[in-house]
Write an enzyme that holds these catalytic residues in place. Structure first.
Site, short mmCIF file in Angstrom:
data_model
loop_
_atom_site.label_atom_id
_atom_site.label_comp_id
_atom_site.label_asym_id
_atom_site.label_seq_id
_atom_site.Cartn_x
_atom_site.Cartn_y
_atom_site.Cartn_z
N ASP A 71 -54.56 -24.55 58.16
CA ASP A 71 -54.32 -24.60 59.60
C ASP A 71 -53.04 -25.36 59.93
O ASP A 71 -52.52 -26.14 59.11
CB ASP A 71 -55.51 -25.25 60.31
CG ASP A 71 -55.76 -26.68 59.85
OD1 ASP A 71 -56.00 -26.88 58.64
OD2 ASP A 71 -55.71 -27.60 60.69
N GLU A 133 -58.00 -29.07 59.34
CA GLU A 133 -57.59 -30.42 58.97
C GLU A 133 -56.91 -31.12 60.15
O GLU A 133 -57.08 -32.32 60.36
CB GLU A 133 -56.64 -30.36 57.77
CG GLU A 133 -56.29 -31.73 57.17
CD GLU A 133 -55.07 -32.39 57.81
OE1 GLU A 133 -54.83 -33.58 57.52
OE2 GLU A 133 -54.37 -31.74 58.61
#
Length: 374
Positions: A71, A133
């Site tokens: 991400d 994250e």
């Protein structure tokens, strides 16, 4: 495909944290399967986000994990010189959201896969790619939990966050939370009939400021800048307009803790001050938003010695930013940070990575493969 082609493909996936990530996960899965890797896609509880775990070599032998997140943070800033999800190269610089944090590392890992697959690895190299994250390391716990069923206990975890290819042994832990105060609305000419949520939040904010100041007096860890734990109020929101008694106010807080200090515990004095407002008729909500522990790998750890061998430089004691490495260590695995790029380029317009950083990372991973060879 070389590392630049792979980075081009990865950047093109707008895998913003908190959004579905099936496209990027599926592409990586297909790429790895093409080289014979054993790939497991692990759905998260959200149902539309996935972790990915892959193994090259014998899974029943202790090996090493290369860890990264798929991400990225949003890229809505107007200052971008070009599309943030289209890789643009100017000389040594490759621009795009996530180039440094941290699709550059993923690209280097994937570019090394053909070499790793051609080796007869005596010890496996695992790839652990997580989701979300950037919103508090929410995805990786769902990857760490099933590791005992996926592989033999690893010898160590290399987390490829941007560190200039210099290994790092430590970082602070973090906890963030939102406090919401519900009061009672009304006309501002009759404050006696309402409950002003913003005024009440002033007490909570005062507690946060006091706690932040107290933390500057220690305990200390000289490996960090600053060398103490910290707390800050990051966002306050409330009210509708000036002649309406505000019936709601929110405050977002974060604490960053040196190793040995529970980051969530640093928020406790603020929690207590907020809950005390209930006696005045306010309703209080406390919502944890993210948490991860500190990382503290011993200087003489075997994993630190391995990174010295692979990079030619001794590991730094610590950095100020946080990573998933602390969660791996909390699960009982040695973990260390080492990846391409500079954290100072991340989370801003025209994020970039250097071509030389990508190739240096790929060489390091291939050197690790040679060390794990038969």
């Amino acid at each position: 495909m070389d590392v630049f082609d792979i980075l081009d493909r990865l950047v093109a996936f707008p895998s913003v944290a908190g959004q579905p990530n099936g496209d990027i996960t599926g592409w990586i899965e297909a790429y790895l399967a093409g080289y014979g890797a054993q790939v497991t896609v692990l759905p998260g509880p959200e149902g539309d986000r996935f972790n990915l775990f892959a193994t090259i070599g014998p899974p029943d032998v202790p090996g090493y994990i290369l860890s990264g997140h798929m991400d990225v943070v949003p890229a809505g800033e107007p200052q971008w010189s070009s599309s943030p999800f289209t890789l643009r190269r100017e000389g040594e610089r490759l621009y795009g959201r996530g180039t440094t944090d941290m699709k550059g590392f993923l690209a280097a890992v994937l570019a090394a896969v053909p070499t790793l697959a051609a080796l007869r690895l005596a010890r496996p190299i695992h790839l652990a790619f997580s989701y979300d994250e950037e919103v508090g390391c929410r995805g990786v716990p769902h990857l760490i939990a099933p590791l005992p069923e996926l592989c033999a206990r690893p010898l160590g975890v290399i987390v490829g966050e941007p560190s200039g290819m210099r290994a790092v042994r430590g970082h602070k832990g973090k906890a963030s939370a939102r406090v919401t105060i519900h009061g009672r609305s009304g006309h501002s000419s009759r404050p006696d009939l309402g409950l002003n949520a913003i005024h009440a939040m002033a007490d909570v904010l005062s507690a946060a400021v006091s706690e932040a100041e107290r933390l500057t007096h220690g305990p200390f860890d000289p490996a960090f800048e600053p060398p103490y734990s910290s707390l800050q109020a990051g966002l306050v929101a409330g009210g509708h307009q000036v002649n309406i008694i505000p019936d709601i106010c929110t405050l977002d807080l974060e604490a960053r803790a040196i190793p040995g200090v529970d980051p969530a515990s640093l928020l406790a004095p603020v929690t207590a001050r907020a809950e005390a407002l209930a006696v005045d008729g306010f309703r209080i909500e406390w919502t944890p938003m993210s948490a991860y522990p500190a990382l503290s790998l011993l200087q003489d750890a075997a994993l630190a010695a391995l990174l010295l061998e692979l990079t030619g430089e001794a590991a730094l004691a610590a950095v100020s930013y946080g990573t998933e490495a602390g969660l791996y260590q909390a699960a009982g695995l040695d973990a260390i940070i080492c990846g391409p790029g500079d954290i100072g380029r991340a989370h801003k317009p025209d994020e970039y990575i250097l071509a030389s950083e990508l190739t240096a990372c790929q060489r390091m991973i291939e050197a690790l493969g040679a060390r794990c060879g038969a």
